[in-house]
Design a protein around this motif. Structure first.
Motif, mmCIF file in Angstrom:
data_model
loop_
_atom_site.group_PDB
_atom_site.id
_atom_site.type_symbol
_atom_site.label_atom_id
_atom_site.label_comp_id
_atom_site.label_asym_id
_atom_site.label_seq_id
_atom_site.Cartn_x
_atom_site.Cartn_y
_atom_site.Cartn_z
ATOM 1 N N TYR A 291 0.589 -5.418 38.596
ATOM 2 C CA TYR A 291 0.050 -5.651 37.258
ATOM 3 C C TYR A 291 -1.458 -5.455 37.240
ATOM 4 O O TYR A 291 -2.114 -5.505 38.297
ATOM 5 C CB TYR A 291 0.419 -7.063 36.785
ATOM 6 N N ARG A 299 10.605 -9.128 38.279
ATOM 7 C CA ARG A 299 11.922 -9.669 37.931
ATOM 8 C C ARG A 299 12.031 -11.160 38.230
ATOM 9 O O ARG A 299 11.788 -11.594 39.349
ATOM 10 C CB ARG A 299 13.026 -8.921 38.694
ATOM 11 N N ARG A 301 14.931 -12.861 38.004
ATOM 12 C CA ARG A 301 16.237 -13.211 38.561
ATOM 13 C C ARG A 301 16.199 -13.375 40.067
ATOM 14 O O ARG A 301 16.652 -14.382 40.606
ATOM 15 C CB ARG A 301 17.255 -12.149 38.177
ATOM 16 N N GLY A 306 11.434 -4.913 41.504
ATOM 17 C CA GLY A 306 11.992 -4.033 40.475
ATOM 18 C C GLY A 306 11.632 -2.592 40.752
ATOM 19 O O GLY A 306 11.096 -2.249 41.816
ATOM 20 N N GLU A 310 8.172 -0.469 36.537
ATOM 21 C CA GLU A 310 8.819 -1.530 35.743
ATOM 22 C C GLU A 310 7.864 -2.722 35.741
ATOM 23 O O GLU A 310 7.870 -3.535 36.664
ATOM 24 C CB GLU A 310 10.169 -1.879 36.388
ATOM 25 N N LEU A 311 7.026 -2.800 34.730
ATOM 26 C CA LEU A 311 5.962 -3.810 34.719
ATOM 27 C C LEU A 311 5.858 -4.489 33.352
ATOM 28 O O LEU A 311 4.839 -4.378 32.649
ATOM 29 C CB LEU A 311 4.627 -3.143 35.100
ATOM 30 N N ASP A 314 5.474 -9.443 29.430
ATOM 31 C CA ASP A 314 6.012 -10.731 28.983
ATOM 32 C C ASP A 314 6.881 -11.373 30.052
ATOM 33 O O ASP A 314 6.832 -12.568 30.267
ATOM 34 C CB ASP A 314 6.785 -10.573 27.665
ATOM 35 N N ARG A 315 7.670 -10.574 30.706
ATOM 36 C CA ARG A 315 8.546 -11.112 31.741
ATOM 37 C C ARG A 315 8.003 -10.834 33.138
ATOM 38 O O ARG A 315 8.757 -10.849 34.121
ATOM 39 C CB ARG A 315 9.959 -10.550 31.589
ATOM 40 N N GLN A 372 1.711 -11.878 28.938
ATOM 41 C CA GLN A 372 1.956 -12.064 27.506
ATOM 42 C C GLN A 372 2.850 -13.277 27.298
ATOM 43 O O GLN A 372 3.815 -13.470 28.039
ATOM 44 C CB GLN A 372 2.659 -10.821 26.914
ATOM 45 N N ARG A 374 4.701 -14.884 23.820
ATOM 46 C CA ARG A 374 4.893 -14.626 22.393
ATOM 47 C C ARG A 374 4.880 -15.911 21.573
ATOM 48 O O ARG A 374 5.108 -17.007 22.096
ATOM 49 C CB ARG A 374 6.222 -13.917 22.154
ATOM 50 N N HIS A 377 7.499 -18.838 22.074
ATOM 51 C CA HIS A 377 7.993 -18.528 23.424
ATOM 52 C C HIS A 377 9.067 -19.507 23.887
ATOM 53 O O HIS A 377 8.897 -20.715 23.804
ATOM 54 C CB HIS A 377 6.816 -18.556 24.407
ATOM 55 N N ASP A 378 10.164 -18.959 24.363
ATOM 56 C CA ASP A 378 11.273 -19.757 24.883
ATOM 57 C C ASP A 378 10.982 -20.094 26.342
ATOM 58 O O ASP A 378 11.270 -19.327 27.244
ATOM 59 C CB ASP A 378 12.564 -18.937 24.753
ATOM 60 N N ASN A 383 9.817 -21.514 35.433
ATOM 61 C CA ASN A 383 9.283 -20.202 35.790
ATOM 62 C C ASN A 383 8.621 -19.489 34.624
ATOM 63 O O ASN A 383 8.008 -18.447 34.816
ATOM 64 C CB ASN A 383 10.386 -19.320 36.358
ATOM 65 N N ALA A 523 6.510 -0.348 29.443
ATOM 66 C CA ALA A 523 6.388 -1.642 28.772
ATOM 67 C C ALA A 523 5.063 -1.828 28.043
ATOM 68 O O ALA A 523 4.970 -2.685 27.171
ATOM 69 C CB ALA A 523 6.589 -2.772 29.785
ATOM 70 N N ARG B 301 17.949 -13.550 34.259
ATOM 71 C CA ARG B 301 17.919 -14.780 35.051
ATOM 72 C C ARG B 301 18.910 -15.819 34.547
ATOM 73 O O ARG B 301 19.680 -16.388 35.305
ATOM 74 C CB ARG B 301 16.506 -15.364 35.043
ATOM 75 N N ASP B 307 12.706 -14.414 23.923
ATOM 76 C CA ASP B 307 11.910 -14.598 22.714
ATOM 77 C C ASP B 307 12.275 -13.561 21.648
ATOM 78 O O ASP B 307 12.846 -12.522 21.944
ATOM 79 C CB ASP B 307 10.426 -14.436 23.059
ATOM 80 N N ARG B 374 15.821 3.886 35.541
ATOM 81 C CA ARG B 374 14.750 4.739 36.038
ATOM 82 C C ARG B 374 15.167 5.526 37.280
ATOM 83 O O ARG B 374 16.110 5.151 37.981
ATOM 84 C CB ARG B 374 13.520 3.894 36.403
ATOM 85 N N TYR B 591 -3.696 2.367 36.494
ATOM 86 C CA TYR B 591 -4.500 1.984 35.329
ATOM 87 C C TYR B 591 -5.732 2.872 35.290
ATOM 88 O O TYR B 591 -6.266 3.255 36.334
ATOM 89 C CB TYR B 591 -4.877 0.504 35.410
#
Lengths: 637, 637
Positions: A291, A299, A301, A306, A310-311, A314-315, A372, A374, A377-378, A383, A523, B301, B307, B374, B591
């Motif tokens: 990131y 991920r 899970r 990942g 795959e970045l 939010d998750r 991120q 939102r 947010h749930d 985690n 993403a 997960r 969200d 992917r 980036y």
């Protein structure tokens, strides 16, 4: 002057190495700098908080159960002992071992089995028959590893101390048991960690079998002995022999701890091929699985990397321990190779992902550092909480932060035959035998770093100053006179006869920057991030104008002037001010024809704040990647 | 003519209802249509495949262990019995009960405890003391629910049959045990399902206590009696009383099964407020938490919604069972309200998410239906494989598909006092008392649907034809004469005196469309999807030009002409041809500065294929959402 001692990672003189760490007691971070401030907060707030939680969450009682001093039920995860070990390590590095260390050392010694075994979960009479029988799951060697690392800290930081010697004895008994059981075995642990610990124990003791066992554990991996488990063999780093892997994968912390151990073994055994493999894998992480904050792990899970690119912001799992492990790995690779990219990454991950994990008061933490959150947010589990938590059921991160921050001063500078290298810019003093500099700076808030020579041999030597990759405008003065700022392999290298009082002023220009991701990062397509110097910024709910616009409906107008930096006091030393457009609230369907018309919008100026300082006000949405106004949505001129 | 019988979901005459289902044995899908083809494939391939797997994966042996006819170890998850029940239900709906049903019914009867209990996992002598003691986890009522649904299928489809009666007796004994134990209780099960099953059992038997218990279970939820568990109370749908919830959340299948039960209870008890609540929650799912394919569930997960607007295409969980549950819920709401949006959603989820779960040969399945895979996809576990699997450790989806497809004919049309409504367009015959039509169409590959009246009363009646929301150009002829195509609440309503042989031709224009998502869906910003009619398309590796361009580097040029449809034979009846640009391969950093220059690129024409037919060739990357060439990356004119 008392004898010098090293911090974490001290390769032997025989090891492959380009740079060497400065002794831990000849460097000091000033508490009024950012790095020194973090370290001071750690000593004053985070570490005592951790120690207190070891009591309230039962970790110490788990030891007391084994010694017969408590009849409480076992609490926490099966590797809960490691929270004790990491806190103990932090106490030694911070020089605050004291009563906690003395009591804990005695408890560890008393709890240890005669054969050296010490994992309280499996010392329960009901669970003894499971000892060593479920290595994919048990974290037994992982637990041994953290105990050993506490002992390494004890041995280095308090060599003559009785408590330190007690911890070392306990750890060596466990390490010796590992040699006895696994010296000729093909088995290995589900969670790498013991490899780097054993290599460090070898460095402390000179006892070669520890290093040999670390090397053996590396070679034992990748043959599927741990089984597929729920998430596949890569979760255990057991899918392929390390020397044959081409890309990082699986559980991120396990991958990075394994690589740290591999570097340690590679340099001590002078295994160039293994060292090159660790560099290749580091590149694979940095090229497509890291990131903007330096966090790694996409991920939730299976806490895994990942796919490449795959970045999701939010998750983002971006576990705090993974960021710490990334920092530790980069440090090892920096020492081994001297390449600036490793120091650049240490700066990035430290100032963003790692720094973000701790609350301003040092007493609450993020386990996961997403980019991120939102509106609404749930945050159903620990985690992905909406705010930092006081502690965690799986509390690996807070004491891991404590041990890192307690030794932070040892990571800022190095030495080599040519002289001194400054990698991380924090106010403080950095010395080695015969060299010494004093650094004054408000970096990264200010652009200037002033380095004053305090101690110097008569011969010429080289002061090397890292020029971060993000910086395209660097200036330099030596004793007030402008000097050419030519970098060599990412460092300004000032070779001369130095005199005490010589002053170098480095200026690293820090305009606000808009950053985009590689187009394969789906993403964050069509979005940009704000940075200034090494610091990633974010928009946070608290700074948005009052009114009906949903946080998610603000967009950055790429046609607007770049952001402007404002210095201030309070929580945020430097904020950025940017123009955003608020999409008019509307009831668009979730999916629509691509060309079904744009929205009108008003523009306004808002404040962006350093990402690592976010979530210190009222909870609410936050985002690093800000949508750019889409072409089709821009109003006609 | 033999007496008519109903399919799944048959509200009583006293229930709230706008439309009523047609009898299951007066409708028939022609096997040469898409829907009928799926149903035929289910009977010929999928259901026999499921039945065979019940043997090889130990599900039937789990029953035989209890009866003393097997000494094999228990295999599979604790709810493995439900795979048997769902297959049995499918066998009854498909009219192929035969030997499998007879043997299974006998086995169920023999395995059932004297008190009616029948969950083989908990009938193990070692686990009997856990019965009813871990409802958050146990799936005991969930298992009862699927047994009851098999019995409902048996009762409706084979009312005089001895095997059917045996299944009904077993299920009723279990249901009666539930009443005995829970008729006055405040408890409920961790996995909703039994609610809708009990309501249906009430419909079959007229025994009111079944309905009352379903209503009680609904009311028992949301008081935290199940505890937080690992993922929070929403995972169990126990976070808030259903009547007070404003948005869907938690485990998707549990949420949707719960809502299905809530609709059943609401209509049977004429509880308008509860029905309105289910509609509100359905809206909340559709407005912000549903994939373009109709799939629901963004998080691996905890198999949860996530969200609002959190809809990653690559990590879409989009469980097949959730898509099935969404279809079942929409059908219930369509019957209750007659609103076209529910039929539109049935069409979307059926033709995309549900259809995608099954391989062309009917013998392999996706548990999860992501919208992107992917290059180099890390398919470490069965929830994210690169290709459909033959079976699953958690095999809830395949037999769920079998029971849905076995009853698919019952979902296409309805009746009401005014006449007949066609919702899903599949070739076949649809009749009710006195009405009958024959439908011929290659929909959704062809735009035309020809409806011929085969049976009609003398009085005028209304033939209602759904006009899908995606269609903006609808034409109509009646007996060859153009007629005005005015829709009323989403349906063309043709009211007249009909004669056998009258022919209505409906033409639903299907140009290829480019679709964008709401700007709050961050994960697909700057990308578009291709659709034609109800069918979502995708790019698939096998159709990309040979050469060095990575699959992820193709972009859709929004300036290019829209896609063109081609009809063909083979796997893909209709493909789309679109212009894409291939970004020049380059080593961009992960980036970079936002304006650091675009890339040059060559354009080429490629084929897009229906999403639901993807993954039937060699494994490789796939994507529904195709990046649009960014403004700054477009070459200067």
């Amino acid at each position: 002057m008392s004898s010098v001692f090293h911090g974490p990672v001290a390769p032997t003189p025989q090891a492959i190495g380009t740079l060497w760490p400065l002794p831990a007691n000849t460097v000091r971070l000033a508490p009024d700098g950012l790095l020194g401030g973090w370290q001071a907060r750690n000593t004053e707030a985070t570490l005592p908080h951790c120690v207190a939680r070891l009591d309230t969450y039962g970790n110490l009682d788990n030891l007391r159960r084994v010694t017969g001093d408590s009849d409480a039920d076992y609490r926490g995860y099966w590797f809960a002992d490691t929270d004790v070990h990491k806190s103990l390590e932090a106490a030694f590095w911070s020089g605050t071992a004291g009563e906690f260390a003395a009591e804990t050392a005695a408890l560890l010694e008393k709890a240890q089995d005669p054969d050296g075994y010490l994992v309280t979960y499996y010392q329960d009479p009901d669970k003894r028959d499971r000892q060593w029988n479920e290595l994919h799951f048990s974290h037994e060697m992982y637990t041994a590893g953290h105990l050993i690392q506490a002992a390494v800290a004890a041995a280095r930081s308090a060599p003559g101390d009785a408590v330190a010697q007690q911890v070392v004895s306990v750890a060596r008994r466990f390490a010796d048991l590992l040699i006895l059981r696994y010296g000729d075995s093909r088995e290995t642990d589900g969670h790498p960690e013991v490899e780097t610990a054993l290599a460090e124990l070898y460095r402390v003791t000179g006892h070669r079998p520890y290093l040999d066992l670390a090397a053996r554990f590396l070679d034992n991996r990748g043959h599927g002995t741990l089984g597929p488990g729920r998430f596949g063999a890569a979760y255990y780093q057991d899918h392929q022999p390390l020397r044959e892997v081409d890309e990082v994968s699986g559980h991120v912390v396990r991958q990075l701890y394994l690589l740290a151990g591999a570097v340690d073994v590679a340099v001590e055994t002078r295994d160039e091929a293994l060292l090159a493999k660790t560099e290749q894998l580091w590149d694979s992480a940095l090229d497509s699985r890291t990131y903007l904050t330096g966090g790694q792990g996409s991920r939730h899970r299976d806490e895994a990397y990942g796919d490449a690119y795959e970045l999701p912001p939010d998750r983002a799992y971006a576990e705090t321990c993974a960021a710490i492990a990334s920092f530790q790995l980069a440090w090892r690779l920096l020492l081994a190779t001297g390449k600036v990219k490793y120091a650049d990454e240490m700066e990035r991950v430290l100032h963003n992902a790692i720094a973000a994990s701790t609350a301003a008061d040092g007493k609450a933490f993020f386990y996961s550092t997403p980019l991120q959150r939102r509106t609404g947010h749930d945050s159903g589990d620990e985690n992905a909480p909406g705010h930092r938590l006081d502690w965690y059921e799986c509390a690996c991160c807070p004491p891991n932060l404590a041990r890192l921050m307690a030794s932070l001063h040892t990571y800022a500078a190095t030495g080599d035959d040519s002289g001194l290298q400054l990698h991380l810019y924090g106010a403080g003093t950095f010395a080695s035998s015969g060299f010494g500099v004093d650094v004054r700076t408000r970096y990264p808030w200010d652009e200037q770093v002033t380095v004053t020579v305090t101690d110097t041999p008569a011969e010429p030597w080289t002061l090397s100053l890292r020029v971060p990759a993000w910086c395209s405008d660097v200036r330099l003065t030596v004793n007030g006179t402008p000097a050419p700022a030519r970098t060599q392999d990412g460092y300004l290298r000032l070779h001369r006869i130095w005199h005490p009082g010589d002053e170098v002023v480095l200026t690293l220009a820090m305009p606000a920057r808009l950053v985009a991701a590689h187009p394969r990062v789906d993403a964050v397509r069509g979005a940009a991030a704000l940075m200034r110097g090494p610091i990633v910024y974010c928009l946070e709910h608290a700074d948005m104008p009052a009114g009906g616009t949903l946080f998610e409906d603000y967009e950055l107008d790429p046609a607007s002037p770049a952001a402007v930096a404002f210095h201030s006091t309070g929580l945020f030393p430097v904020t950025l001010r940017v123009r955003v457009r608020a999409r008019a609230p509307e009831n668009r369907p979730l999916y629509r024809d691509l060309r079904s018309g744009g929205s009108t919008a008003a523009t306004t100026t808002v404040t962006a704040v350093p990402y690592f300082l976010s979530a210190n006000r009222e909870p609410g949405p936050m985002r690093v990647w800000i949508p750019l106004t889409a072409q089709e949505d821009q109003p006609s001129p």
